[in-house]
Design an enzyme around this catalytic site. Structure first.
Site, PDB file in Angstrom:
ATOM      1  N   GLU A 148      30.022  42.603  32.696  1.00 31.47           N
ATOM      2  CA  GLU A 148      30.738  43.731  33.467  1.00 31.47           C
ATOM      3  C   GLU A 148      30.954  44.813  32.517  1.00 31.47           C
ATOM      4  O   GLU A 148      31.628  44.545  31.358  1.00 31.47           O
ATOM      5  CB  GLU A 148      32.083  43.499  33.887  1.00 31.47           C
ATOM      6  CG  GLU A 148      33.108  44.449  34.463  1.00 31.47           C
ATOM      7  CD  GLU A 148      34.585  43.787  34.887  1.00 31.47           C
ATOM      8  OE1 GLU A 148      35.252  44.689  35.471  1.00 31.47           O
ATOM      9  OE2 GLU A 148      35.017  42.873  34.348  1.00 31.47           O
ATOM     10  N   GLU A 242      39.812  43.596  42.821  1.00 35.17           N
ATOM     11  CA  GLU A 242      40.497  43.342  41.755  1.00 35.17           C
ATOM     12  C   GLU A 242      41.581  44.509  41.480  1.00 35.17           C
ATOM     13  O   GLU A 242      41.273  45.691  41.460  1.00 35.17           O
ATOM     14  CB  GLU A 242      39.552  43.296  40.559  1.00 35.17           C
ATOM     15  CG  GLU A 242      40.367  42.919  39.159  1.00 35.17           C
ATOM     16  CD  GLU A 242      39.804  43.268  38.112  1.00 35.17           C
ATOM     17  OE1 GLU A 242      39.356  42.124  37.197  1.00 35.17           O
ATOM     18  OE2 GLU A 242      38.980  44.127  37.721  1.00 35.17           O
TER      19      GLU A 242
END
Length: 281
Positions: A148, A242
């Site tokens: 990420e 998220e």
């Protein structure tokens, strides 16, 4: 594409005491619970697997990379601890039937410095060496690791999808894919749809986050462009919300969550699920 939500929306650290979230998440219309693993010892893995199956939820695993879990640290003990932690996340994923561990596995979150080219090269070499070792553990367990990119205020190593792809090629192991988070991409990428198309078949995980980490669909992310790009590359993996609760002191500090981002955390998840269902069809 299956829709999921990260446990950080409600709590940190997530543990057995929080398993009441499982039926709630299902009732909100999600397909996936993304377990944020702050402390693996707090999680009854067998019970987590049993309850997720009972509520027909798939599981993805998200790592938490503090300063003691930095595989590119100049401290060998910290590097070893980072490798051990990622390996433990992989074993947890395997135990609950998950094929994904994702996050900024390459360095500690918050590691932002201007260092010499020589220091950067040393850190990069340690990172690549450790990712190769962890890649074998992941492949043996049938698990993919999503790398990420984070924004410039949270890491100085990987900020762009292009950089994540370069790192994956450097590591040279098939266990690795790109993990795009639209919150970070909104800061760093010229175009989020273009970044998605650049990742192409290497896209392995996707965090659908609004520009302020609030309810998806209420900010200025180009969600139609995001949807079209995901369809163009044939992405059929998880799409996970998220966000973070300001009530969890450590994670709120790390993610700079100083105020509520929605009327409630439940509303953030519920409205976000509804928006993504309508967007993605």
């Amino acid at each position: 594409m299956k829709i999921g939500v990260n446990t950080w929306v409600w709590t940190s650290p997530f543990g057995t005491k929080d398993f009441g979230l499982i039926p709630k998440i299902k009732s909100m219309g999600f397909d996936i619970i993304e377990v944020a693993v702050d402390d693996p010892s707090l999680i009854d893995v067998a019970l987590l697997n049993k309850m997720a199956q009972e509520h027909a939820l798939s599981i993805t695993i998200c790592g938490a990379f503090g300063p003691t879990r930095d595989i590119s640290s100049d401290d060998p003990a910290i590097r070893r601890n980072g490798v051990d932690y990622i390996s433990e996340c992989i074993r947890l994923a395997q135990a609950v039937g998950s094929t994904l561990v994702a996050g900024p596995v390459y360095a500690a979150v918050g590691k932002t410095r201007l260092v010499s080219a020589g220091q950067k090269a040393r850190e990069r070499a340690w990172c690549v060496e450790n990712l190769r070792a962890v890649g074998k553990v992941a492949s043996d367990a049938g698990v993919t690791i999503g790398i990420e990119p984070l924004n410039r205020f949270e890491t100085d190593m990987i900020n762009l999808v292009e950089q994540a792809i370069t790192l994956i090629h450097e590591v040279g192991h098939p266990a690795y894919k790109v993990h795009i988070d639209t919150f970070h991409a909104n800061i760093e990428e010229k175009s989020i749809p273009a970044a998605i198309r650049m990742a192409g078949s290497l896209l392995g995980h996707f965090h659908a986050c609004e520009n302020d980490r609030g309810i998806p669909g209420t900010g200025h992310i180009d969600w139609v462009g995001v949807r079209d790009a995901l369809r163009d590359i044939g992405y059929d993996g998880p799409v996970v919300i998220e966000s973070f609760t300001p009530g969890a002191v450590e994670i709120a500090k790390a993610a700079a969550i100083w105020r509520p981002l929605a009327p409630s955390q439940d509303e953030l998840a519920r409205q976000g699920a509804r928006f993504l269902r309508e967007l993605l069809g």
